[in-house]
Motif scaffolding. Structure first.
Motif, PDB file in Angstrom:
ATOM      1  N   THR A 209      -2.988  -5.122  13.934  1.00 39.82           N
ATOM      2  CA  THR A 209      -2.406  -5.449  12.637  1.00 39.82           C
ATOM      3  C   THR A 209      -0.941  -5.845  12.790  1.00 39.82           C
ATOM      4  OG1 THR A 209      -2.005  -4.662  10.387  1.00 39.82           O
ATOM      5  CG2 THR A 209      -1.738  -3.058  12.164  1.00 39.82           C
ATOM      6  N   GLY A 210      -0.465  -6.655  11.856  1.00 35.30           N
ATOM      7  CA  GLY A 210       0.929  -7.075  11.872  1.00 35.30           C
ATOM      8  C   GLY A 210       1.770  -6.357  10.841  1.00 35.30           C
ATOM      9  N   ILE A 211       1.202  -5.346  10.184  1.00 41.46           N
ATOM     10  CA  ILE A 211       1.954  -4.686   9.125  1.00 41.46           C
ATOM     11  C   ILE A 211       2.955  -3.676   9.663  1.00 41.46           C
ATOM     12  CG2 ILE A 211       0.335  -2.765   8.746  1.00 41.46           C
ATOM     13  CD1 ILE A 211       0.852  -3.160   5.750  1.00 41.46           C
ATOM     14  N   ALA A 212       2.751  -3.218  10.891  1.00 39.42           N
ATOM     15  CA  ALA A 212       3.664  -2.253  11.505  1.00 39.42           C
ATOM     16  C   ALA A 212       3.527  -2.362  13.013  1.00 39.42           C
ATOM     17  CB  ALA A 212       3.354  -0.834  11.037  1.00 39.42           C
ATOM     18  N   ARG A 221       5.848  -8.439   7.864  1.00 44.70           N
ATOM     19  CA  ARG A 221       5.651  -7.192   7.116  1.00 44.70           C
ATOM     20  C   ARG A 221       5.833  -7.429   5.618  1.00 44.70           C
ATOM     21  NH1 ARG A 221       8.597  -5.314  11.662  1.00 44.70           N
ATOM     22  NH2 ARG A 221      10.551  -5.276  10.470  1.00 44.70           N
ATOM     23  N   ALA A 222       6.780  -8.296   5.268  1.00 43.66           N
ATOM     24  CA  ALA A 222       6.989  -8.617   3.852  1.00 43.66           C
ATOM     25  C   ALA A 222       5.782  -9.335   3.262  1.00 43.66           C
ATOM     26  CB  ALA A 222       8.243  -9.472   3.693  1.00 43.66           C
ATOM     27  N   CYS A 229       0.023  -5.306  -1.399  1.00 39.26           N
ATOM     28  CA  CYS A 229       0.743  -4.245  -2.106  1.00 39.26           C
ATOM     29  C   CYS A 229       0.801  -2.965  -1.273  1.00 39.26           C
ATOM     30  CB  CYS A 229       0.100  -3.964  -3.464  1.00 39.26           C
ATOM     31  SG  CYS A 229       0.260  -5.346  -4.615  1.00 39.26           S
ATOM     32  N   ALA A 230       1.094  -3.127   0.008  1.00 40.10           N
ATOM     33  CA  ALA A 230       1.166  -1.984   0.914  1.00 40.10           C
ATOM     34  C   ALA A 230       2.391  -1.140   0.596  1.00 40.10           C
ATOM     35  CB  ALA A 230       1.209  -2.469   2.362  1.00 40.10           C
ATOM     36  N   GLU A 231       2.189   0.100   0.205  1.00 36.91           N
ATOM     37  CA  GLU A 231       3.278   1.006  -0.129  1.00 36.91           C
ATOM     38  C   GLU A 231       3.893   1.585   1.144  1.00 36.91           C
ATOM     39  OE1 GLU A 231       1.622   3.883  -2.744  1.00 36.91           O
ATOM     40  OE2 GLU A 231       1.482   2.486  -4.443  1.00 36.91           O
ATOM     41  N   PRO A 232       5.115   2.102   1.052  1.00 29.48           N
ATOM     42  CA  PRO A 232       5.767   2.674   2.237  1.00 29.48           C
ATOM     43  C   PRO A 232       4.919   3.736   2.937  1.00 29.48           C
ATOM     44  CG  PRO A 232       7.355   2.402   0.476  1.00 29.48           C
ATOM     45  CD  PRO A 232       6.032   2.081  -0.119  1.00 29.48           C
ATOM     46  N   GLU A 289      -3.747  -3.196  -7.133  1.00 30.78           N
ATOM     47  CA  GLU A 289      -4.355  -2.819  -8.401  1.00 30.78           C
ATOM     48  C   GLU A 289      -3.718  -1.528  -8.881  1.00 30.78           C
ATOM     49  OE1 GLU A 289      -5.425  -3.628 -11.372  1.00 30.78           O
ATOM     50  OE2 GLU A 289      -6.734  -4.961 -10.215  1.00 30.78           O
ATOM     51  N   THR A 290      -3.734  -1.329 -10.170  1.00 29.44           N
ATOM     52  CA  THR A 290      -3.176  -0.116 -10.761  1.00 29.44           C
ATOM     53  C   THR A 290      -4.312   0.791 -11.230  1.00 29.44           C
ATOM     54  OG1 THR A 290      -3.028  -1.179 -12.932  1.00 29.44           O
ATOM     55  CG2 THR A 290      -1.084  -1.298 -11.499  1.00 29.44           C
ATOM     56  N   GLY A 291      -3.994   2.066 -11.423  1.00 27.99           N
ATOM     57  CA  GLY A 291      -4.980   3.009 -11.919  1.00 27.99           C
ATOM     58  C   GLY A 291      -6.080   3.322 -10.925  1.00 27.99           C
ATOM     59  N   VAL A 292      -5.767   3.256  -9.634  1.00 27.76           N
ATOM     60  CA  VAL A 292      -6.768   3.509  -8.599  1.00 27.76           C
ATOM     61  C   VAL A 292      -7.033   5.013  -8.498  1.00 27.76           C
ATOM     62  CG1 VAL A 292      -7.351   3.237  -6.167  1.00 27.76           C
ATOM     63  CG2 VAL A 292      -6.004   1.468  -7.341  1.00 27.76           C
ATOM     64  N   VAL A 293      -8.311   5.397  -8.508  1.00 25.98           N
ATOM     65  CA  VAL A 293      -8.716   6.791  -8.398  1.00 25.98           C
ATOM     66  C   VAL A 293      -9.662   6.938  -7.215  1.00 25.98           C
ATOM     67  CG1 VAL A 293      -9.883   8.725  -9.533  1.00 25.98           C
ATOM     68  CG2 VAL A 293      -8.492   7.137 -10.887  1.00 25.98           C
TER      69      VAL A 293
END
Length: 322
Positions: A209-212, A221-222, A229-232, A289-293
């Protein structure tokens, strides 16, 4: 007929596999038919969608329903995975209406640039699926004069290589295939219609992966953060995997789904239900996405009412190294 939507991902490094963007059924924008609900389930193995539609007008509505397949060609075969290279229905698409199988028609077009070469290939008995072995066999069996004319018109191209037995001379398709499954559907006045479809997704991936990790750039990474929407906390978890794996980034897989065609109806989607299954307990998943459970060990769900999608869905899955 509904507008076609296609996506041709750029080829990347040899250790990267791109994914074809797929999505739901497409209709012409309709002011009378309302999508009461959409139940969408996505995993790396299968995509299932169940729609409930209601025709609120006083008359029956006759609509052409289309499922556009992503465009494919021969040159992308090393960079794009599809479930079934040998079949016209290379995503194993299947649909039902009110519980009954639909015999959808298939429209295929072979295109070189903007030129439609479908009729020429069919007249020569050449299958239109550019990645199928049967297509290669048919091209090789053509008379020399026919082969030369196809080369001259750039419908095929030379494909010469040495597989260990000396130089071999072959022909390769130079066209791309645009295919659409479609059927005519009646939406009776005042009655609900249930449309279901399923198919095997095209899953893209990279061995690292190139995210880290030590090899990713700030720009890369940006881009991951913007697209998935990868969070810290997600990035930190991937970085921890990388350190645990001898400073080698773990592999990733990617899926894409077109959501925005759900905005073509008389009203927003009344009840939208999304389920994403990451597949493995120790895998990580990120999407916008929001409201993920979290509703299961590997399952995540989203529910929205009066939903009008404004962006398509891109899913990133990071598998922990074995």
């Amino acid at each position: 007929m509904a507008a076609l939507m296609t996506y041709c991902p750029p080829a990347r490094a040899n250790d990267t596999t791109a994914a074809l963007t797929t999505g739901g059924l497409e209709f012409r924008t309709n002011a009378d038919i309302e999508m009461l609900s959409e139940d969408l389930s996505i995993s790396r193995e299968r995509i299932d969608v169940r729609y409930r539609f209601l025709n609120r007008s006083g008359t029956d509505q006759h609509v052409t329903v289309a499922f556009p397949m992503p465009e494919i060609d021969y040159s992308d075969a090393n960079n794009i995975e599809v479930p079934n290279n040998e079949a016209d229905n290379f995503l194993n698409f299947h649909t039902k209406v009110d519980g009954r199988d639909v015999a959808a028609q298939l429209e295929q077009k072979a295109l070189v640039g903007k030129t439609d070469v479908t009729t020429r290939l069919q007249a020569l008995g050449v299958p239109l699926q550019p990645r199928a072995k049967a297509t290669q066999t048919a091209l090789e069996a053509l008379p020399a004069q026919a082969q030369q004319q196809l080369l001259k018109d750039e419908i095929v191209r030379p494909d010469d290589f040495d597989a260990g037995k000396g130089m071999e001379h072959h022909l390769a398709p130079n066209w791309r295939l645009r295919a659409t499954y479609y059927w005519d559907q009646t939406f009776p006045a005042g009655r609900e219609v249930v449309v279901e479809h399923s198919y095997t997704p095209s899953v893209g991936g990279s061995v690292q992966t190139g995210i880290a990790g030590p090899y990713s750039t700030a720009e890369e990474r940006a881009n991951y953060t913007r697209k998935f929407c990868a969070e810290p906390s997600f990035v930190q978890a991937v970085a921890a995997m990388t350190r645990k794996n001898g400073n080698q980034p773990p592999p990733e897989q990617r899926l894409s789904y077109v959501l925005t065609t759900g905005a073509n109806w008389a009203k927003p989607i009344g009840d939208f239900h999304l389920t994403i299954d990451k597949g493995k307990l120790n895998s990580l998943v990120s999407f916008c996405e929001t409201g993920v459970v979290k509703t299961g060990p590997t399952r995540f769900e989203v529910r929205k009412t009066n939903f009008k999608p404004s962006r398509d869905l891109d899913i990133l899955i990071i598998d922990a190294p074995q």
